[in-house]
Design a protein around this motif. Structure first.
Motif, PDB file in Angstrom:
ATOM      1  N   HIS A 157       0.810  -1.218   0.000  1.00 33.81           N
ATOM      2  CA  HIS A 157       0.000   0.000   0.000  1.00 33.81           C
ATOM      3  C   HIS A 157       0.847   1.274   0.000  1.00 33.81           C
ATOM      4  O   HIS A 157       0.314   2.368  -0.062  1.00 33.81           O
ATOM      5  CB  HIS A 157      -0.924   0.029   1.230  1.00 33.81           C
ATOM      6  N   ARG A 369     -11.166  -2.859   2.165  1.00 33.32           N
ATOM      7  CA  ARG A 369     -10.028  -3.197   1.317  1.00 33.32           C
ATOM      8  C   ARG A 369      -9.218  -1.932   1.041  1.00 33.32           C
ATOM      9  O   ARG A 369      -9.666  -0.820   1.298  1.00 33.32           O
ATOM     10  CB  ARG A 369     -10.484  -3.805  -0.019  1.00 33.32           C
ATOM     11  N   SER A 370      -8.033  -2.114   0.450  1.00 31.54           N
ATOM     12  CA  SER A 370      -7.227  -0.923   0.156  1.00 31.54           C
ATOM     13  C   SER A 370      -7.837  -0.091  -0.972  1.00 31.54           C
ATOM     14  O   SER A 370      -7.690   1.124  -1.006  1.00 31.54           O
ATOM     15  CB  SER A 370      -5.791  -1.325  -0.170  1.00 31.54           C
TER      16      SER A 370
HETATM   17  P1  PGA Z   1      -5.802  -5.313   0.621  1.00 33.02           P
HETATM   18  O1  PGA Z   1      -5.102  -5.287   2.046  1.00 33.02           O
HETATM   19  O2  PGA Z   1      -7.155  -4.778   0.737  1.00 33.02           O
HETATM   20  O3  PGA Z   1      -4.885  -4.497  -0.243  1.00 33.02           O
HETATM   21  O4  PGA Z   1      -5.781  -6.760   0.159  1.00 33.02           O
HETATM   22  C1  PGA Z   1      -5.800  -5.188   3.235  1.00 33.02           C
HETATM   23  C2  PGA Z   1      -5.265  -6.129   4.273  1.00 33.02           C
HETATM   24  O5  PGA Z   1      -4.272  -6.853   4.006  1.00 33.02           O
HETATM   25  O6  PGA Z   1      -5.798  -6.213   5.361  1.00 33.02           O
END
Ligand code: PGA
Ligand code: ZN
Length: 423
Positions: A157, A369-370
């Motif tokens: 991220h 989610r990201s």
């Molecule tokens: P993601 O990450 O939404 O990019 O998959 C969120 C997490 O790992 O908790």
């Protein structure tokens, strides 16, 4: 009340990528829309997010990330099965399951199925004259979840400015959600100020709204955050604790955990003891994905030695999937589960996984989610399902704050209690 129309279409998420929206219109003329999120550090065992990919990428300027196939599946395959029928979440989810019998929705795409399922939940709540939270829990006090909030971001991220993905805060001692959130905002602000004073780049906001400050090691990142907390005047332990999302699948290969920033690598056994040292030395109350998604042995051996009060949280390990949860319960691989509706693909099935986890004594953390949208259904699901905890990213970006603001709203307008799972 009957469904008169179901329409799928592309909208944008917080990263500016296309995602699926679904709108259900009812015979009273109201329309109920839901938009689905998208991950970046996705687990291998998640339900399939259908994107056009290279073959269809010439069709639009969105290229391979377009979701036109998933949208078409909503309009051409799901709509005919539900339009004209009574709106009912259970019926609609069952209809979707009949159209796509794969275990991971690889035929329709989980982005298509979840968009429709969520729109169905909203429309069903409306038909009963209830909010989405109240639809799942019509009587009594709603349970406002304890937030777990990202302050420092790394991993996928934040351009891998730190090997671990998130350093978070859990305001365990706050007496209300309103108070909890105000502490977090003060800490994030102070961390940004401390960082710029020390000459760090703090204007880089990561995908989940956290500060994308580069740190050589997770220890330095936590020391920095502890300094910010102390500066705000809050007490670690009695008022709040740290949490980590290691997201270790991202740096695990060929049996080795490779920490690039600190230039260290660990065998599975060594990483188990390293993680044990971290949770024993730092005020960490929850540790997510400390081991890779299929490194069950490390999870199992860590659980044998982990301090009893530490939440060992499975995200990529469990992917909101009943079978993987059952395996983890049987082997005692974790003691808590991250619940991400788009890892699963349906609202009802996600709820089933959450309930199974709770019956097994697992703590449940509902998670965004990201890649997110301004939609706030996650706050209602967490509250109505009495999940106890929620993780949405940081307090930055309207796609994050839409969820926090909805929880603030629920706390004001509803009969609620605030979940305090760590006190
Ligand atoms: P993601 O990450 O939404 O990019 O998959 C969120 C997490 O790992 O908790
Ligand atoms: Zn995670």
């Amino acid at each position: 009340m009957k469904i008169t129309k179901l329409l799928g279409y592309q909208v944008l998420d917080s990263r500016g990528r296309p995602t699926v929206a679904a709108s259900i219109t009812l015979e009273d003329g109201t329309t109920h829309t839901a938009r689905v999120p998208s991950g970046a550090s996705t687990g291998k065992h998640e339900a399939l997010e259908l994107r056009d990919g290279d073959q269809l990428s010439q069709k639009s300027f969105y290229g391979s990330l377009a979701v036109s196939q998933a949208v078409e599946n909503v309009n051409l395959r799901i709509a005919p099965a539900i339009v004209g029928r009574q709106v009912d979440l259970n019926f609609i989810d069952a209809a979707i399951r009949e159209i796509d019998t794969t275990s991971n929705f690889s035929s329709l795409g989980a982005n298509a199925t979840l968009a429709v399922s969520l729109a169905a939940a909203k429309a069903s709540a409306h038909a009963q004259n209830l909010s989405l939270a109240r639809y799942f829990q019509p009587q009594g006090n709603l349970l406002i979840p304890m937030p777990m909030v990202n302050i420092l971001s790394g991993g996928a991220h934040a351009n891998r400015s730190l090997d671990f993905q998130d350093v978070l805060i859990v305001p365990t001692g706050a007496v209300s959600f309103t108070e909890a959130l105000s502490w977090i905002v003060a800490i994030r602000e102070t961390a940004a100020q401390l960082g710029s004073k020390a000459g760090m780049t703090t204007h880089l906001v990561a995908d989940e709204g956290g500060l994308g400050i580069a740190f050589e090691s997770i220890e330095l990142a936590m020391d920095f955050l502890i300094e910010a907390i102390e500066k705000v005047g809050l007490e670690i332990g009695s008022q709040l604790s740290l949490a980590l999302d290691v997201a270790s699948t991202q740096f695990f290969s060929n049996g080795i955990y490779n920490l690039a920033s600190s230039q260290k690598s660990y065998s599975s056994a060594d990483f188990v003891s390293y993680i044990h040292t971290l949770v024993s030395t730092y005020p960490i109350i929850s540790i997510e994905d400390p081991f890779a998604e299929d490194d069950w042995e490390s999870w199992n051996s860590f659980m044998q030695i982990a301090p009893k009060n530490v939440q060992v949280l499975g995200d990529d390990l469990l992917t909101t999937n009943s079978e993987r949860l059952n395996k983890a319960i049987k082997q005692s691989s974790a003691n808590s589960i991250l619940i991400k509706p788009n890892q699963n693909g349906l609202v009802t099935d996600t709820h089933t996984v959450l309930k199974a986890a709770q019956s097994a004594g697992f703590a449940t953390v509902v998670s965004a989610r990201s890649g997110e949208t301004e939609d706030s259904w996650l706050a209602d699901l967490a509250t109505g399902w009495r999940a106890g905890q929620i993780k949405v990213g940081s307090t930055h970006g309207s796609e994050r704050n839409a969820k926090w603001n909805r929880l603030l709203e629920l706390e004001q307008i509803e009969k609620v209690e605030f979940s305090r799972p760590f006190s």
